[in-house]
Design a protein around this motif. Structure first.
Motif, short mmCIF file in Angstrom:
data_model
loop_
_atom_site.label_atom_id
_atom_site.label_comp_id
_atom_site.label_asym_id
_atom_site.label_seq_id
_atom_site.Cartn_x
_atom_site.Cartn_y
_atom_site.Cartn_z
N ASN A 81 0.52 -1.25 0.06
CA ASN A 81 0.50 -0.09 0.24
C ASN A 81 0.75 1.07 -0.08
O ASN A 81 2.30 1.45 -0.27
N TYR A 82 0.43 2.17 0.49
CA TYR A 82 1.16 3.73 0.28
C TYR A 82 1.89 4.31 1.63
O TYR A 82 1.86 5.03 1.89
N THR A 83 1.66 3.34 2.55
CA THR A 83 2.52 3.24 3.77
C THR A 83 3.90 4.14 3.63
O THR A 83 4.52 5.59 4.11
N ALA A 84 4.96 3.85 2.33
CA ALA A 84 5.64 4.01 2.11
C ALA A 84 6.05 5.13 1.93
O ALA A 84 7.12 6.16 2.44
N THR A 85 5.42 6.14 1.41
CA THR A 85 5.35 7.18 0.66
C THR A 85 4.97 8.45 2.02
O THR A 85 5.59 9.92 2.50
N ILE A 86 3.89 8.14 2.56
CA ILE A 86 3.50 8.39 3.77
C ILE A 86 4.80 8.06 4.60
O ILE A 86 4.98 9.64 5.91
N ALA A 87 4.74 7.54 5.52
CA ALA A 87 6.96 7.43 6.08
C ALA A 87 7.53 8.35 5.41
O ALA A 87 8.46 8.65 6.35
N ALA A 88 7.95 8.38 4.30
CA ALA A 88 9.43 9.20 3.98
C ALA A 88 8.99 10.50 3.98
O ALA A 88 9.69 11.59 4.54
N TYR A 89 7.46 10.58 4.08
CA TYR A 89 7.27 12.10 3.80
C TYR A 89 6.82 12.57 5.81
O TYR A 89 8.06 13.19 5.90
N PHE A 90 7.31 12.29 6.93
CA PHE A 90 7.04 12.24 7.94
C PHE A 90 8.68 12.07 8.20
O PHE A 90 9.22 12.59 8.95
N ILE A 91 9.48 10.68 8.29
CA ILE A 91 10.74 10.51 8.57
C ILE A 91 11.39 12.05 7.92
O ILE A 91 12.38 12.58 8.98
N THR A 92 11.28 12.34 6.23
CA THR A 92 12.12 13.81 6.71
C THR A 92 12.28 14.76 6.28
O THR A 92 12.71 15.39 6.55
N VAL A 93 10.49 14.90 6.62
CA VAL A 93 10.32 16.84 7.90
C VAL A 93 10.22 16.80 9.17
O VAL A 93 11.34 17.37 9.67
N ASP A 94 10.82 15.07 9.94
CA ASP A 94 11.03 15.70 10.76
C ASP A 94 12.51 15.64 11.36
O ASP A 94 13.36 16.66 11.72
N LYS A 95 13.54 15.03 10.59
CA LYS A 95 14.89 15.04 9.81
C LYS A 95 15.43 16.62 10.02
O LYS A 95 16.59 17.36 9.83
N THR A 96 14.86 17.31 8.66
CA THR A 96 14.94 18.54 8.18
C THR A 96 14.29 19.27 9.39
O THR A 96 15.54 20.38 9.56
N ILE A 97 14.03 19.20 10.04
CA ILE A 97 13.14 20.29 11.12
C ILE A 97 14.19 20.30 12.58
O ILE A 97 14.78 20.89 13.05
N LEU A 98 14.64 18.62 13.18
CA LEU A 98 15.50 18.72 13.72
C LEU A 98 16.95 19.08 12.82
O LEU A 98 17.96 19.55 14.29
N GLU A 99 17.04 19.23 12.32
CA GLU A 99 18.69 19.43 11.41
C GLU A 99 18.75 20.86 11.53
O GLU A 99 19.73 21.88 11.99
N CYS A 100 17.39 22.01 11.17
CA CYS A 100 17.39 23.73 10.70
C CYS A 100 17.15 23.59 12.98
O CYS A 100 17.86 25.11 12.94
N ALA A 101 16.37 23.50 13.45
CA ALA A 101 16.69 23.52 14.73
C ALA A 101 17.56 23.59 15.28
O ALA A 101 18.84 24.26 16.47
N ARG A 102 18.81 22.41 14.72
CA ARG A 102 20.16 22.45 15.73
C ARG A 102 20.99 23.79 15.01
O ARG A 102 22.21 23.76 15.62
N ARG A 103 20.75 23.84 13.20
CA ARG A 103 21.96 25.05 12.94
C ARG A 103 21.13 26.02 14.06
O ARG A 103 22.21 26.93 14.15
N ASN A 104 20.07 26.10 14.63
CA ASN A 104 20.08 27.35 15.01
C ASN A 104 20.17 27.65 16.20
O ASN A 104 20.88 29.21 16.75
N ALA A 105 20.02 26.93 16.82
CA ALA A 105 20.84 26.30 18.00
C ALA A 105 22.17 27.09 17.73
O ALA A 105 22.95 27.54 19.27
N GLN A 106 23.45 26.49 17.44
CA GLN A 106 25.01 26.60 17.55
C GLN A 106 24.62 27.75 16.58
O GLN A 106 26.03 28.91 17.17
N TYR A 107 23.67 28.92 15.74
CA TYR A 107 23.82 29.71 15.53
C TYR A 107 24.35 31.31 16.98
O TYR A 107 24.87 31.48 16.89
N GLU A 108 22.80 30.35 17.42
CA GLU A 108 22.55 30.91 18.40
C GLU A 108 23.83 31.18 19.46
O GLU A 108 24.29 32.37 20.09
N LYS A 109 24.17 30.14 19.72
CA LYS A 109 25.69 30.13 20.49
C LYS A 109 26.80 31.04 20.01
O LYS A 109 27.77 31.61 20.79
N LEU A 110 26.79 31.04 19.00
CA LEU A 110 27.88 31.40 18.51
C LEU A 110 27.89 32.56 18.06
O LEU A 110 28.73 34.03 18.78
#
Length: 110
Positions: free
Chosen positions: A74-103
């Motif tokens: 079924n279509y669960t692979a597409t849905i999983a790809a969406y949520f996994i990618t969104v989660d990873k991207t948001i965490l990466e962006c938040a980590r980048r912002n935290a490092q920027y604020e420390k700098l």
């Protein structure tokens, strides 16, 4: 059951800080969060569309040939790809912002 009152009080007091963020800092934090969310949604949609295209042809062929595939794929692979990618991207962006604020704080202190 639940959290004991002493533990709850410790956790509540831990959050309070002597420093209060200025309105500009608070606004910047909100803008960064919104930007991270938009970036995550864009990356997730891109990953979901690629996954959908990459899996559609083999799935359609398998459904025609193999009865097991028709019942179980079924279509669960597409849905999983969406949520996994969104989660990873948001965490990466938040980590980048935290490092920027420390700098930025480090540069201000010099």
């Amino acid at each position: 059951m639940g959290i004991p009152s002493t533990m709850r009080d410790l956790l509540a007091n831990r959050r309070s800080s002597l420093l209060i963020a200025s309105p500009h800092e608070e606004q910047q934090r909100v803008l960064n969060a919104r930007k991270c969310t938009e970036e995550g949604v864009r990356a997730g949609a891109k990953a979901a569309s690629i996954t959908c295209v990459a899996t559609a042809v083999p799935t359609l062929v398998a459904v025609r040939v193999v009865p097991w595939a028709k019942a179980n794929l079924n279509y669960t692979a597409t849905i999983a790809a969406y949520f996994i990618t969104v989660d990873k991207t948001i965490l990466e962006c938040a980590r980048r912002n935290a490092q920027y604020e420390k700098l930025a704080q480090y540069v201000k202190s010099d």
